[in-house]
Design an enzyme around this catalytic site. Structure first.
Site, PDB file in Angstrom:
ATOM      1  N   LYS A   1       0.853  -1.191   0.000  1.00 20.73           N
ATOM      2  CA  LYS A   1       0.000   0.000   0.000  1.00 20.73           C
ATOM      3  C   LYS A   1       0.885   1.236   0.000  1.00 20.73           C
ATOM      4  O   LYS A   1       1.724   1.415   0.882  1.00 20.73           O
ATOM      5  CB  LYS A   1      -0.894  -0.004   1.243  1.00 20.73           C
ATOM      6  CG  LYS A   1      -1.642   1.310   1.484  1.00 20.73           C
ATOM      7  CD  LYS A   1      -2.293   1.323   2.869  1.00 20.73           C
ATOM      8  CE  LYS A   1      -2.817   2.709   3.215  1.00 20.73           C
ATOM      9  NZ  LYS A   1      -3.380   2.775   4.586  1.00 20.73           N
TER      10      LYS A   1
ATOM     11  N   ASP B   1       1.890   6.775   5.522  1.00 18.50           N
ATOM     12  CA  ASP B   1       0.866   5.805   5.135  1.00 18.50           C
ATOM     13  C   ASP B   1       1.248   5.012   3.887  1.00 18.50           C
ATOM     14  O   ASP B   1       0.458   4.229   3.389  1.00 18.50           O
ATOM     15  CB  ASP B   1      -0.482   6.510   4.930  1.00 18.50           C
ATOM     16  CG  ASP B   1      -1.660   5.585   5.183  1.00 18.50           C
ATOM     17  OD1 ASP B   1      -1.478   4.575   5.900  1.00 18.50           O
ATOM     18  OD2 ASP B   1      -2.758   5.851   4.670  1.00 18.50           O
TER      19      ASP B   1
ATOM     20  N   LYS C   1     -10.041  12.836   8.310  1.00 22.04           N
ATOM     21  CA  LYS C   1      -9.365  12.477   9.549  1.00 22.04           C
ATOM     22  C   LYS C   1      -9.294  13.680  10.489  1.00 22.04           C
ATOM     23  O   LYS C   1      -9.326  14.828  10.033  1.00 22.04           O
ATOM     24  CB  LYS C   1      -7.929  12.022   9.255  1.00 22.04           C
ATOM     25  CG  LYS C   1      -7.793  10.680   8.575  1.00 22.04           C
ATOM     26  CD  LYS C   1      -6.333  10.351   8.341  1.00 22.04           C
ATOM     27  CE  LYS C   1      -6.174   8.985   7.686  1.00 22.04           C
ATOM     28  NZ  LYS C   1      -6.559   7.886   8.591  1.00 22.04           N
TER      29      LYS C   1
ATOM     30  N   ARG D   1      -7.300  -0.591   1.610  1.00 18.26           N
ATOM     31  CA  ARG D   1      -7.783  -1.897   1.124  1.00 18.26           C
ATOM     32  C   ARG D   1      -8.269  -1.812  -0.317  1.00 18.26           C
ATOM     33  O   ARG D   1      -8.212  -2.800  -1.050  1.00 18.26           O
ATOM     34  CB  ARG D   1      -8.867  -2.418   2.072  1.00 18.26           C
ATOM     35  CG  ARG D   1     -10.129  -1.598   2.125  1.00 18.26           C
ATOM     36  CD  ARG D   1     -10.931  -1.823   3.403  1.00 18.26           C
ATOM     37  NE  ARG D   1     -10.274  -1.262   4.566  1.00 18.26           N
ATOM     38  CZ  ARG D   1     -10.763  -1.322   5.803  1.00 18.26           C
ATOM     39  NH1 ARG D   1     -11.903  -1.951   6.028  1.00 18.26           N
ATOM     40  NH2 ARG D   1     -10.110  -0.779   6.807  1.00 18.26           N
TER      41      ARG D   1
END
EC number: 3.4.11.1
Length: 500
Positions: free
Chosen positions: A264, A287, A276, A350
Site C-alpha cells: 500500500k 501511510d 481524519k 484496502r
C-alpha cells in the site's frame, strides 16, 4: 555514512575501546591481559555492582587512565546471560553502543571481540554488533538548516577486532546491504508528501532498482483505467497528482516459484471526505510504509543476487479532498470485476490493495503473495507498537513469516480469519462494502477479509498490517524517531528461507 572495518591486528586511532562482559562478571585470560594494560580499570568497575552488573544492554563509559595514545574512553557493554542472547539482541547492543558513543562525542570506536561467547562464532558476533551500529547510525536531517554543533556530531568509524576478520567482513557486507535497503525505506517514508509525489516516488524506485537488474514498469492512470482498476483510481481521483502502479520484477532462479510482494502506497491520507482529525494528520506521510517495505525488500534481494523470483507491486496514490473526490456511498468496480460500496473514504488502503493484488496474480501467477500495509488503526489498538498483525490462509506460510520476524526482531502476531468476519462486509447495493456493517468491531480482521476476497484459489497469502510499527515517536536501539523501515529485514530473511 559510518565507516566499518575489521581487523585481527593492532587497533589504531581509536578514541573509545569497547569490551563485552556478561552477568557472571568473569574475565577470561584475554580480558585479564587487557585489564592489566588499563591498570585494572575493568576489574575495578565490575567489582562495584552499583556501577556495572553485566545486565544486557548496560553500557558503562569510563575515561581511560592511560595517558599516552589515542584511547580516551573504555566502554564496557553488558551481554546479560548468554543463553538469552540472540542475534537480534546482539545487533541491538551494537546500536546502543553507537548511541552511547555519540552522546559521549566519541568519534572513533573499536570493538574488541576477544572473550569467547559460545552461542556465536567470533566473526558472527562481530558482524552482528557492527550491523546494529550501522543501522543505528541512520539520520534524516536533510531539511534541518540550523543544526547545532552537538546535533551534527556523528561517530565517524568503527573498527572491529576479531580473530577471523576476513569472514566477519564478508558477513557484514551482506548485513550492510540489507541495512542500506532499510535506509531507503526510512528515507522515502520520512520524505514530506509534497516532495514524494507518486511520480517522484516511482522515479526513485526506477533509479535504485534498475541498476540492480530489476525490471521496473510504471503504469499510469490511463492504462489502469483500461485494466479496470476502479478501486485504486477511485482513491486517487481527488488529487491533482496522478496515481501510479509500480511493478518490479526480479528473476534470480527459474526453477523457483514466484513470490509476490504487494504494498500500500498512500503517499498522503487526509481520509478524503471521511476526513481524519487534524491533530496527527501530518503523520499520514507514513501511510505508504507498506510500499516502502516492498521496495526495500526488492533492493535487499536484488542487491544480493539471491536465486529467487520476486515481483513487487505498489499502488501509489494520494487520498485528497476536492470537488472530484470519491464520495461515501460511491460504488466502484475493481479489476477482478467485483463491486465495492465505499461507505468510508478513509478505508482506502484496502481499495488500493484490491486492485494491486489482483494485478499481481493475473500477470505473474505467484505461488505465494504477501501484502504489506499500514492498514488499520485497530491493529495498533490490539497490538501496540510491539507486533505487526499477520493474517494468512496458510499455516506454514504464517509460521515462516513469524519465525523470520523473531530472528530480526520485527515481530508478527497471528490474527484470526473467520467466516463471520467475512459476512460483516456485506452491501445492499454492491458485492461488498469497504467497512464493517457493525461499527468499531474487529476492524483489522474486517480489513484482512476484504483483501482476502481478492486472493485467488490456490495462492498462499499473508497480509501484514504494520500500522503500529512502521514509524515510531521515540528513539530505538536501531534508529531515531520517524520511519522504522519495518518489514525489509523480515521479508529478506523470509525470502532467503522460503525455498529451503
Amino acid at each position: 555514512m559510518l565507516n566499518v572495518n575489521f581487523t585481527n591486528g593492532e587497533l589504531l586511532n581509536t578514541q573509545g575501546l569497547v569490551v563485552f562482559i556478561d552477568e557472571q562478571l568473569k574475565l577470561d585470560s584475554n580480558l585479564i591481559t587487557l585489564d592489566q594494560q588499563h591498570h585494572g580499570l575493568i576489574s575495578k568497575t565490575i567489582a562495584d555492582k552499583l556501577q556495572f552488573t553485566g545486565k544486557y544492554g548496560q553500557i558503562k563509559v569510563i575515561p581511560s587512565v592511560i595517558k599516552s595514545g589515542e584511547i580516551k574512553y573504555l566502554i564496557i557493554a553488558g551481554l546479560g546471560t548468554e543463553e538469552k542472547l540472540t542475534e537480534a539482541k546482539v545487533e541491538e547492543l551494537g546500536g546502543k553502543i553507537l548511541q552511547y558513543a555519540t552522546s559521549a562525542k566519541i568519534s572513533t570506536i573499536s570493538l574488541k571481540i576477544i572473550n569467547r561467547i559460545s552461542r556465536f562464532t567470533s566473526q558472527t558476533f562481530a558482524s552482528l554488533v557492527a550491523s546494529g551500529a550501522f543501522l543505528a547510525s541512520y539520520r534524516f536531517d536533510k531539511y534541518r538548516t540550523n543544526l547545532k554543533e552537538a546535533e551534527k556530531f556523528a561517530v565517524e568509524s568503527i573498527e572491529v577486532f576479531t580473530d577471523n576478520n576476513t569472514e566477519a567482513a564478508k558477513l557484514f557486507e551482506v548485513k550492510k546491504l540489507v541495512a542500506e535497503a532499510v535506509f531507503f525505506t526510512r528515507d522515502i517514508s520520512n520524505e514530506p508528501s509534497n516532495i514524494k509525489t507518486p511520480q517522484v516516488y516511482a522515479e526513485r524506485i526506477v533509479d535504485i532498482l534498475e541498476p540492480l537488474g530489476v525490471d521496473v514498469d510504471i503504469i499510469g492512470e490511463r492504462e489502469m483505467k483500461n485494466l479496470g482498476m476502479g478501486a485504486l483510481l477511485g482513491v486517487g481521483q481527488g488529487s491533482q497528482n496522478e496515481s501510479k502502479l509500480v511493478v518490479m520484477e526480479y528473476k534470480g532462479g527459474s526453477k523457483y516459484p514466484t513470490i509476490a510482494l504487494v504494498g500500500k502506497g498512500v503517499i498522503f491520507d487526509t481520509g478524503g471526505i471521511s476526513l481524519k482529525p487534524s491533530s496527527n494528520m501530518h503523520l499520514m506521510r507514513y501511510d505508504m510504509g507498506g510500499s516502502a517495505a516492498v521496495v526495500g525488500s526488492m533492493i535487499a534481494v536484488a542487491g544480493q543476487k539471491l536465486p529467487v523470483n520476486i515481483v513487487g507491486v505498489v499502488g501509489l496514490v494520494e487520498n485528497m479532498l476536492s470537488g472530484n473526490a470519491q464520495r461515501p456511498g460511491d460504488v466502484v468496480t475493481t479489476m477482478s470485476g467485483q463491486t465495492v460500496e465505499v461507505l468510508n473514504t478513509d478505508a482506502e488502503g484496502r481499495l488500493v490493495l484490491a486492485d494491486a493484488v489482483w494485478y499481481a496474480q493475473e500477470k505473474f501467477k505467484p505461488k505465494c503473495l504477501i501484502d504489506v500495509a499500514t492498514l488499520t488503526g485497530a491493529i495498533t489498538v490490539a497490538l501496540g507498537s510491539t507486533y505487526a498483525g499477520c493474517f494468512s490462509n496458510n499455516d506454514e506460510l504464517a509460521s515462516k513469516l513469524i519465525k523470520a520476524g523473531e530472528e530480526v526482531n520485527e515481530k508478527l502476531w497471528r490474527m484470526p480469519l473467520h467466516d463471520e468476519y467475512d459476512a460483516m462486509i456485506g452491501s445492499d447495493i454492491a458485492d461488498m462494502a469497504n467497512i464493517s456493517n457493525i461499527p468499531r468491531a474487529a476492524g483489522s480482521c474486517i480489513a484482512a477479509h476484504f483483501i482476502k476476497r481478492f486472493i485467488k484459489d490456490g495462492v498462499d497469502w499473508a497480509h501484514l498490517d504494520i500500522a503500529g510499527v512502521a514509524n515510531s515517536n521515540k528513539v530505538s536501539s536501531l534508529g531515531p524517531k520517524g520511519a522504522v523501515g519495518y518489514g525489509v529485514r523480515l521479508l529478506e530473511k523470509f525470502i532467503k528461507e522460503y525455498n529451503r
